[in-house]
Design a protein around this motif. Sequence first.
Motif, mmCIF file in Angstrom:
data_model
loop_
_atom_site.group_PDB
_atom_site.id
_atom_site.type_symbol
_atom_site.label_atom_id
_atom_site.label_comp_id
_atom_site.label_asym_id
_atom_site.label_seq_id
_atom_site.Cartn_x
_atom_site.Cartn_y
_atom_site.Cartn_z
ATOM 1 N N LEU A 20 0.826 -1.208 0.000
ATOM 2 C CA LEU A 20 0.000 0.000 0.000
ATOM 3 C C LEU A 20 0.860 1.259 0.000
ATOM 4 N N VAL A 21 1.889 1.280 0.817
ATOM 5 C CA VAL A 21 2.804 2.430 0.842
ATOM 6 C C VAL A 21 3.520 2.554 -0.507
ATOM 7 N N PHE A 22 3.937 1.433 -1.076
ATOM 8 C CA PHE A 22 4.541 1.458 -2.408
ATOM 9 C C PHE A 22 3.565 2.066 -3.418
ATOM 10 N N GLY A 23 2.308 1.626 -3.387
ATOM 11 C CA GLY A 23 1.297 2.153 -4.303
ATOM 12 C C GLY A 23 1.078 3.649 -4.119
ATOM 13 N N LEU A 24 1.098 4.087 -2.860
ATOM 14 C CA LEU A 24 0.943 5.522 -2.589
ATOM 15 C C LEU A 24 2.117 6.323 -3.155
ATOM 16 N N ILE A 25 3.323 5.871 -2.884
ATOM 17 C CA ILE A 25 4.518 6.583 -3.372
ATOM 18 C C ILE A 25 4.565 6.554 -4.895
ATOM 19 N N PHE A 26 4.318 5.392 -5.463
ATOM 20 C CA PHE A 26 4.336 5.225 -6.915
ATOM 21 C C PHE A 26 3.326 6.160 -7.581
ATOM 22 N N SER A 27 2.095 6.161 -7.075
ATOM 23 C CA SER A 27 1.060 7.002 -7.696
ATOM 24 C C SER A 27 1.351 8.490 -7.486
ATOM 25 N N PHE A 28 1.913 8.844 -6.326
ATOM 26 C CA PHE A 28 2.245 10.249 -6.074
ATOM 27 C C PHE A 28 3.326 10.731 -7.037
ATOM 28 N N ILE A 29 4.392 9.943 -7.180
ATOM 29 C CA ILE A 29 5.491 10.337 -8.071
ATOM 30 C C ILE A 29 5.016 10.416 -9.515
ATOM 31 N N LYS A 30 4.272 9.418 -9.946
ATOM 32 C CA LYS A 30 3.772 9.418 -11.336
ATOM 33 C C LYS A 30 2.828 10.599 -11.582
ATOM 34 N N HIS A 31 2.001 10.926 -10.581
ATOM 35 C CA HIS A 31 1.098 12.074 -10.737
ATOM 36 C C HIS A 31 1.888 13.376 -10.842
ATOM 37 N N LYS A 32 2.887 13.532 -9.982
ATOM 38 C CA LYS A 32 3.690 14.764 -9.999
ATOM 39 C C LYS A 32 4.466 14.912 -11.302
ATOM 40 N N LYS A 33 4.854 13.802 -11.906
ATOM 41 C CA LYS A 33 5.574 13.846 -13.182
ATOM 42 C C LYS A 33 4.613 13.915 -14.377
ATOM 43 N N ARG A 126 -7.516 7.922 -3.048
ATOM 44 C CA ARG A 126 -8.307 6.816 -2.512
ATOM 45 C C ARG A 126 -7.461 5.819 -1.719
ATOM 46 N N LEU A 127 -6.239 5.575 -2.168
ATOM 47 C CA LEU A 127 -5.352 4.698 -1.404
ATOM 48 C C LEU A 127 -4.955 5.332 -0.075
ATOM 49 N N LEU A 128 -4.849 6.642 -0.051
ATOM 50 C CA LEU A 128 -4.536 7.339 1.200
ATOM 51 C C LEU A 128 -5.676 7.162 2.212
ATOM 52 N N ILE A 129 -6.888 7.256 1.762
ATOM 53 C CA ILE A 129 -8.048 7.028 2.634
ATOM 54 C C ILE A 129 -8.037 5.595 3.158
ATOM 55 N N ILE A 130 -7.787 4.638 2.275
ATOM 56 C CA ILE A 130 -7.729 3.233 2.678
ATOM 57 C C ILE A 130 -6.592 3.003 3.663
ATOM 58 N N PHE A 131 -5.452 3.640 3.429
ATOM 59 C CA PHE A 131 -4.316 3.500 4.338
ATOM 60 C C PHE A 131 -4.681 3.964 5.748
ATOM 61 N N VAL A 132 -5.351 5.094 5.848
ATOM 62 C CA VAL A 132 -5.759 5.603 7.164
ATOM 63 C C VAL A 132 -6.725 4.627 7.834
ATOM 64 N N LEU A 133 -7.709 4.137 7.096
ATOM 65 C CA LEU A 133 -8.657 3.168 7.656
ATOM 66 C C LEU A 133 -7.943 1.925 8.184
ATOM 67 N N ILE A 134 -7.033 1.409 7.388
ATOM 68 C CA ILE A 134 -6.320 0.194 7.776
ATOM 69 C C ILE A 134 -5.386 0.452 8.944
ATOM 70 N N PHE A 135 -4.633 1.533 8.871
ATOM 71 C CA PHE A 135 -3.665 1.819 9.931
ATOM 72 C C PHE A 135 -4.357 1.973 11.283
ATOM 73 N N LEU A 136 -5.506 2.611 11.305
ATOM 74 C CA LEU A 136 -6.239 2.794 12.557
ATOM 75 C C LEU A 136 -6.892 1.508 13.052
ATOM 76 N N SER A 137 -7.082 0.548 12.157
ATOM 77 C CA SER A 137 -7.796 -0.681 12.520
ATOM 78 C C SER A 137 -6.890 -1.869 12.815
ATOM 79 N N ILE A 138 -5.601 -1.682 12.677
ATOM 80 C CA ILE A 138 -4.664 -2.773 12.976
ATOM 81 C C ILE A 138 -4.382 -2.762 14.477
#
Length: 154
Positions: A20-33, A126-138
């Motif tokens: 999930l963190v990889f997907g967030l970083i990957f999508s952020f970098i690709k979006h910025k570029k 959307r992955l950021l929202i999912i990350f927050v949900l998951i992180f708080l629920s672990i």
Amino acid sequence: MYAYLLITHSYLRWLVLISLVFGLIFSFIKHKKRKIYTQNDYQLFNGIKNIFNLQFLLGILLLFQSPFVQTFWKQISVAVKWREVRFFGLEHPFMMILSVVLINFFVHKSKTKINTQQGFKYLFIRLLIIFVLIFLSIPWSFSPFTSRPDFRLF
């Protein structure tokens, strides 16, 4: 069998979080570029989604074998007052099921964004929202809701 499922589920959470963190970083970098979201990118996020689905299946198996969950459903009116039993019987499963449904929906919907620049921004948010949900629920070792070891021993 319950102990092995619990250990596997516990360790697989790290793969889920790393992907999930990889997907967030990957999508952020690709979006910025300002890159175009391609079929290959979709397949990458589909792979991340499949890791979630595997963890979900293990979680469902645990749901039916967990003593906390069984206690919760046998004595709901009393169990909702016990933080740990309520967490594993209701809160954790609900939030994780919601997260899995969302990632499946969002990754599937991102297919419509192929060959556009909006795909990466769409997924990042959307992955950021999912990350927050998951992180708080672990059930982290530092969690105020319920504490479990970050790494279980066999």
